[in-house]
Design a protein around this motif. Sequence first.
Motif, PDB file in Angstrom:
ATOM      1  N   LEU A  19      -3.621   7.065   2.323  1.00 16.17           N
ATOM      2  CA  LEU A  19      -4.240   7.719   3.473  1.00 16.17           C
ATOM      3  C   LEU A  19      -3.367   8.887   3.897  1.00 16.17           C
ATOM      4  CD1 LEU A  19      -5.059   4.575   5.686  1.00 16.17           C
ATOM      5  CD2 LEU A  19      -6.577   5.734   4.065  1.00 16.17           C
ATOM      6  N   GLY A  20      -3.988   9.948   4.424  1.00 18.84           N
ATOM      7  CA  GLY A  20      -3.225  11.057   4.980  1.00 18.84           C
ATOM      8  C   GLY A  20      -2.742  10.729   6.390  1.00 18.84           C
ATOM      9  N   MET A  37       0.844  -1.203   0.000  1.00 21.08           N
ATOM     10  CA  MET A  37       0.000   0.000   0.000  1.00 21.08           C
ATOM     11  C   MET A  37       0.880   1.256   0.000  1.00 21.08           C
ATOM     12  SD  MET A  37      -3.218   0.638   2.527  1.00 21.08           S
ATOM     13  CE  MET A  37      -2.755   1.918   3.652  1.00 21.08           C
ATOM     14  N   GLN A  38       0.519   2.223  -0.814  1.00 20.22           N
ATOM     15  CA  GLN A  38       1.285   3.473  -0.859  1.00 20.22           C
ATOM     16  C   GLN A  38       1.107   4.235   0.464  1.00 20.22           C
ATOM     17  OE1 GLN A  38       3.804   5.295  -1.560  1.00 20.22           O
ATOM     18  NE2 GLN A  38       3.408   5.219  -3.754  1.00 20.22           N
ATOM     19  N   THR A  39       2.153   4.940   0.904  1.00 21.41           N
ATOM     20  CA  THR A  39       1.999   5.758   2.117  1.00 21.41           C
ATOM     21  C   THR A  39       2.417   7.192   1.828  1.00 21.41           C
ATOM     22  OG1 THR A  39       4.214   5.418   2.978  1.00 21.41           O
ATOM     23  CG2 THR A  39       2.565   3.775   3.611  1.00 21.41           C
ATOM     24  N   ILE A  40       1.851   8.095   2.563  1.00 26.08           N
ATOM     25  CA  ILE A  40       2.118   9.522   2.352  1.00 26.08           C
ATOM     26  C   ILE A  40       3.586   9.854   2.639  1.00 26.08           C
ATOM     27  CG2 ILE A  40       1.185  10.100   4.655  1.00 26.08           C
ATOM     28  CD1 ILE A  40       0.253  12.785   3.217  1.00 26.08           C
ATOM     29  N   ASP A  41       4.179   9.150   3.593  1.00 21.34           N
ATOM     30  CA  ASP A  41       5.576   9.414   3.929  1.00 21.34           C
ATOM     31  C   ASP A  41       6.514   9.057   2.782  1.00 21.34           C
ATOM     32  OD1 ASP A  41       6.287  10.774   6.108  1.00 21.34           O
ATOM     33  OD2 ASP A  41       6.644   9.043   7.402  1.00 21.34           O
ATOM     34  N   LYS A  42       6.221   7.929   2.129  1.00 23.47           N
ATOM     35  CA  LYS A  42       7.083   7.458   1.029  1.00 23.47           C
ATOM     36  C   LYS A  42       6.898   8.295  -0.230  1.00 23.47           C
ATOM     37  CE  LYS A  42       5.826   3.150   0.684  1.00 23.47           C
ATOM     38  NZ  LYS A  42       5.478   1.839   0.321  1.00 23.47           N
ATOM     39  N   PHE A  43       5.716   8.849  -0.408  1.00 21.33           N
ATOM     40  CA  PHE A  43       5.353   9.469  -1.686  1.00 21.33           C
ATOM     41  C   PHE A  43       6.010  10.843  -1.830  1.00 21.33           C
ATOM     42  CE2 PHE A  43       2.651  11.311  -4.941  1.00 21.33           C
ATOM     43  CZ  PHE A  43       2.333  10.216  -5.737  1.00 21.33           C
ATOM     44  N   ASN A  44       6.608  11.074  -2.990  1.00 22.11           N
ATOM     45  CA  ASN A  44       7.186  12.398  -3.254  1.00 22.11           C
ATOM     46  C   ASN A  44       6.222  13.165  -4.168  1.00 22.11           C
ATOM     47  OD1 ASN A  44       8.660  14.630  -3.851  1.00 22.11           O
ATOM     48  ND2 ASN A  44      10.476  13.543  -4.602  1.00 22.11           N
ATOM     49  N   PHE A  45       5.690  14.256  -3.638  1.00 24.51           N
ATOM     50  CA  PHE A  45       4.662  15.002  -4.363  1.00 24.51           C
ATOM     51  C   PHE A  45       5.244  16.046  -5.328  1.00 24.51           C
ATOM     52  CE2 PHE A  45       2.455  13.317  -0.684  1.00 24.51           C
ATOM     53  CZ  PHE A  45       1.217  12.955  -1.190  1.00 24.51           C
TER      54      PHE A  45
END
Length: 424
Positions: free
Chosen positions: A188-189, A1-9
């Motif tokens: 999820l945020g 599952m993708q996580t907000i911490d890992k994701f580079n926006f």
Amino acid sequence: MQTIDKFNFAGKKAIVRVDFNVPLDENGKITDDTRIRGALPTLKKILADGGSLIIMSHMGKPKGKVNAKFSLSQIVDAVSAALGVKVAFAPDCAKAADAAKALKPGEALLLENLRFYGEEEGKPVGIDKEDPAYEAAKKEMKSKQKDFAKTLASYADCYVNDAFGTAHRKHASTAVIADYFDANNKMLGYLMEKEVKAVDNVLNNIKRPFVAIMGGSKVSTKIGIIENLMTKVDKLVLCGGMTYTFAKANGGTVGASICEEDKLDLALNIQELAKKNNVELVLGTDSVVTNAFNFDSMSLKPGADVKVCPSGAIPEGYEGLDAGPKSQEKFANAIKGAKTILWNGPAGVFECDDFTAGSKAIANAIAAATKEGAFSLIGGGDSVACINKFGLADQVSYISTGGGALLEAIEGKILPGIAAIKGE
Ligand code: AMP
């Protein structure tokens, strides 16, 4: 599952569902900005990465119609101040493609109230449930809901859901929209992650002993939770108005106390279930009662008689409105030494200062156990109000932001807003 911490926006446009359903006064001024503050870690991370933000929320219950009273334009300045960037406003959430396209990294756009469209909730607008045409209208609306979600999704490269308060609803912006993003681009945020972790701590990742305290007015509204907790807790404290359904079921007299006459068997079944699961059921033995209380003004009537008596021997004309001193001690002792604690629902009519002692005894015992290392989760409306009223909010582990969503999660139900991201 993708996580907000890992994701580079960086360089990405993120559409974020938040719960900005904040209370406003008659001049449209925010009276409590807790919900805005709750979403800030997520929103700030996206901007700090160099992403652009499309923020969406509902406010109130406009029921599919434009209504200035529920316009999110009223909170743009507050959101700008909280975020530290000037937030643009899209006055029609379904016609915001150009405004979204124009966003540069570090910029933010707030969409108008999603519930100005019936498509958000997927409920037909202006047609009665009894109307024979309702079912066909509902079917049509479900299909329109998908189109609406697709439009919202088209504004962005990725989707973040940080609205725990509406996670138990399968709405366009909380669940359906997730279908239009692949697994790597939906997550999820931070607030949602915290809520999910807190629920996990009381349902799966339990440190023992685990004590749950359920109060409030009626046993019937809590039965799903009580049943789910029965296989998990070591002790279950049942307090508040439901005390009297149990007292009556066990042969007591409860005077004018709130008592669900048709739930006496249910109360006995709960007692049996506790025995079967080796759960210590903790019920109050005495109550603070009165013969003259006004529920409209939440105050005693002039000349009211207030006294303590056994919960199963309440005189005619008197009603039990709080746990008595012996019960308070019993509850506090049950909580002492707990390593996991869940509290939902007050032990009395805490809105009136004469009947706060039971809830206060519970809140104090929870704070003390938390100090000794327990994980304590408080949630579901009135117990949060209690903890705040007693000034103990910073002495518990976690206060949930979700009322109905938290209760459904604790019942063991899968929340659509979370399932849509996890792909369940
Ligand atoms: P709930 O929404 O079921 O959690 O119930 C919360 C409400 O229960 C609060 O407004 C309390 O005033 C009410 N309540 C708690 N104890 C009692 C009681 N003994 N009699 C009547 N209402 C109660």
